[in-house]
Motif scaffolding. Structure first.
Motif, PDB file in Angstrom:
ATOM      1  N   UNK A  60      -1.703  -6.862  -6.487  1.00 19.55           N
ATOM      2  CA  UNK A  60      -0.408  -6.197  -6.701  1.00 19.55           C
ATOM      3  C   UNK A  60       0.170  -6.613  -8.049  1.00 19.55           C
ATOM      4  N   UNK A  61       0.565  -5.625  -8.819  1.00 14.25           N
ATOM      5  CA  UNK A  61       1.118  -5.861 -10.148  1.00 14.25           C
ATOM      6  C   UNK A  61       2.547  -5.348 -10.201  1.00 14.25           C
ATOM      7  N   UNK A  62       3.448  -6.192 -10.636  1.00 10.49           N
ATOM      8  CA  UNK A  62       4.826  -5.760 -10.867  1.00 10.49           C
ATOM      9  C   UNK A  62       5.075  -5.696 -12.370  1.00 10.49           C
TER      10      UNK A  62
ATOM     11  N   UNK B 131      -9.704   1.356  -8.289  1.00  8.50           N
ATOM     12  CA  UNK B 131      -8.734   2.251  -7.647  1.00  8.50           C
ATOM     13  C   UNK B 131      -7.318   1.739  -7.903  1.00  8.50           C
ATOM     14  N   UNK B 132      -6.377   2.662  -8.033  1.00 10.06           N
ATOM     15  CA  UNK B 132      -4.976   2.298  -8.236  1.00 10.06           C
ATOM     16  C   UNK B 132      -4.125   3.027  -7.203  1.00 10.06           C
ATOM     17  N   UNK B 133      -3.204   2.305  -6.586  1.00 10.04           N
ATOM     18  CA  UNK B 133      -2.259   2.885  -5.622  1.00 10.04           C
ATOM     19  C   UNK B 133      -0.865   2.902  -6.229  1.00 10.04           C
TER      20      UNK B 133
ATOM     21  N   UNK C 104      -0.538  -1.253  -6.986  1.00  7.01           N
ATOM     22  CA  UNK C 104      -1.641  -2.067  -6.481  1.00  7.01           C
ATOM     23  C   UNK C 104      -2.953  -1.489  -6.997  1.00  7.01           C
ATOM     24  N   UNK C 105      -3.866  -2.368  -7.397  1.00 10.38           N
ATOM     25  CA  UNK C 105      -5.171  -1.889  -7.851  1.00 10.38           C
ATOM     26  C   UNK C 105      -6.273  -2.825  -7.369  1.00 10.38           C
TER      27      UNK C 105
ATOM     28  N   UNK D 160       0.817  -1.210   0.000  1.00 15.63           N
ATOM     29  CA  UNK D 160       0.000   0.000   0.000  1.00 15.63           C
ATOM     30  C   UNK D 160       0.856   1.267   0.000  1.00 15.63           C
ATOM     31  N   UNK D 161       2.183   1.120   0.100  1.00 17.08           N
ATOM     32  CA  UNK D 161       3.153   2.176  -0.196  1.00 17.08           C
ATOM     33  C   UNK D 161       3.137   3.361   0.766  1.00 17.08           C
ATOM     34  N   UNK D 162       2.736   3.119   2.033  1.00 17.86           N
ATOM     35  CA  UNK D 162       2.833   4.199   3.013  1.00 17.86           C
ATOM     36  C   UNK D 162       4.282   4.679   3.127  1.00 17.86           C
ATOM     37  N   UNK D 163       4.425   5.978   3.324  1.00 19.93           N
ATOM     38  CA  UNK D 163       5.735   6.629   3.334  1.00 19.93           C
ATOM     39  C   UNK D 163       5.955   7.296   4.685  1.00 19.93           C
TER      40      UNK D 163
END
Length: 386
Positions: free
Chosen positions: A364-366, A280-282, A307-308, A156-159
């Motif tokens: 999650x997509x790489x 939604x896309x993250x 992530x979507x 979810x890429x929290x910073x």
């Protein structure tokens, strides 16, 4: 020092190995001595000489020098996995009775270390939402000695505000440690922001080919020596020469791969954002991301992980989408040449899935090295089946 010099020249002394362009694999367990005094000195400081490849090895040394330079650090240790790097780096800096602050939702094996293993030895951990500085301040205890960061995390890429956290920690004599795997040193350099120890899973972008594992920690010579003399040698989790050689090979194309992946990710991101079946896309460097401004300030880029979620996503629709992909492989990990997908629901028992929980719907997509059109066609046909 320029990136090109680090990747192609730094740490290499070709005249010592017949002027070979590619460094040799020093596939040896131990090293010979002619003088007792030299052997005695090696025993006293195993980091100062080649004694036994569990400690220092010439092929690994080349890799260590390159990785330290990439991070702007004084020194580096390389492990056989990212989990091993976290384990040694943390154990070297905590003791019974200490308190740790850790961001919530770190890499699963990092979380297990803090939540399951360390409590057996009298070390407590407070997990916090690291997106707000006040949460770090409120979590501080008189016995807080260590702060563990992961910025961004890999779902979810929290910073975290790295400069602010580093300043707070230094004012209290607290050691800071970050998992910087998501950004790599090309897109984020935590050491320059005041973080004490910087870790990456080299399995990902450093290796780049999904054919070897590795992990690393960079920091000051004093910090790295502290880890080496105790946890590194005792656990015996240092990387093997052949695996180190594979990572050196991966570094040759590191910058080129990251640049291509970044470009393709931008194209796929826009495709997903505009697709009628995507909710939604993250992605940290998308303007819709909650911490976009902070991401822009401390990250130069965001590589290939996003992530979507699907509109009205269910366990069945997510499963159908993932199993309909023809060219994007369903697998764990990321950072290699191939594009990958993993649904969060793969780790949730069907009876426990809740469509109302956004995290249960995450996919999650790489993005790997394939052409953008090739990937978007695969995503389109899989989405049409939902």
């Amino acid at each position: 020092m320029e990136i090109s010099e680090i990747l192609n020249e730094w740490g290499e002394e070709r005249e010592l190995y017949f002027n070979a362009i590619a460094p040799p694999i020093m596939q040896t367990s131990n090293f010979a001595f002619k003088k007792v005094e030299d052997l005695r000195n090696a025993f006293e400081d195993e980091m100062s000489a080649y004694l036994y490849s569990r400690g220092i090895n010439p092929t690994v040394d080349i890799l260590r020098k390159k990785l330290a330079a990439l991070d702007g650090a004084e020194d580096c240790l390389v492990f056989n996995s990212g989990a091993a790097a976290v384990f040694a780096g943390v154990l070297a800096n905590v003791k019974s009775g200490d308190h740790v602050i850790c961001v919530r939702n770190p890499y699963s094996w990092s979380k297990r270390l803090f939540a399951v293993i360390l409590p057996r030895f009298g070390v407590t951990t407070t997990f916090i939402d690291g997106t707000e500085m006040k949460n770090f301040e409120e979590a501080l205890q008189p016995n807080t000695t260590f702060i563990f960061l992961e910025s961004p995390n890999s779902w979810t890429y929290e910073i975290q505000d790295l400069q602010a956290v580093a300043a707070l920690a230094k004012s209290r004599g607290i050691t800071t440690f970050i998992d910087n795997t998501y950004c790599t040193p090309l897109y984020q350099r935590p050491i320059e922001m005041g973080i004490d120890l910087c870790m990456q899973t080299a399995t990902k972008y450093i290796g780049g080919h999904s054919d070897t594992l590795g992990g690393l920690i960079t920091g000051s010579k004093e910090m790295i020596k502290k880890i080496f003399d105790s946890e590194f040698l005792t656990i015996g989790s240092g990387i093997q020469p052949f695996n180190a050689w594979l990572l050196i090979r991966g570094l040759r194309t590191f910058q080129a791969r990251i640049e291509r992946i970044t470009k393709t990710t931008g194209q796929v991101l826009q495709f997903l954002k505009s697709h009628p079946r995507v909710e939604h896309v993250l992605f940290p460097l998308d303007e819709s991301f909650p911490q976009y401004e902070l991401a822009k300030r401390q990250m130069k880029g965001a590589c290939g992980l996003l992530t979507f979620s699907l509109k009205n996503g269910t366990m069945e629709s997510i499963t159908t989408f993932c199993e309909s992909l023809r060219h994007i492989t369903m697998a764990v990990s990321w950072g290699g040449h191939e594009s990958l997908v993993i649904p969060r629901c793969a780790g949730i028992k069907p009876g426990h899935f809740k469509a109302g929980k956004p995290e249960h719907q995450h996919i999650r997509l790489y993005i790997g090295l394939e052409d953008a059109d090739y990937l978007m066609k695969d995503l389109e046909q899989a989405l049409s089946n939902v």
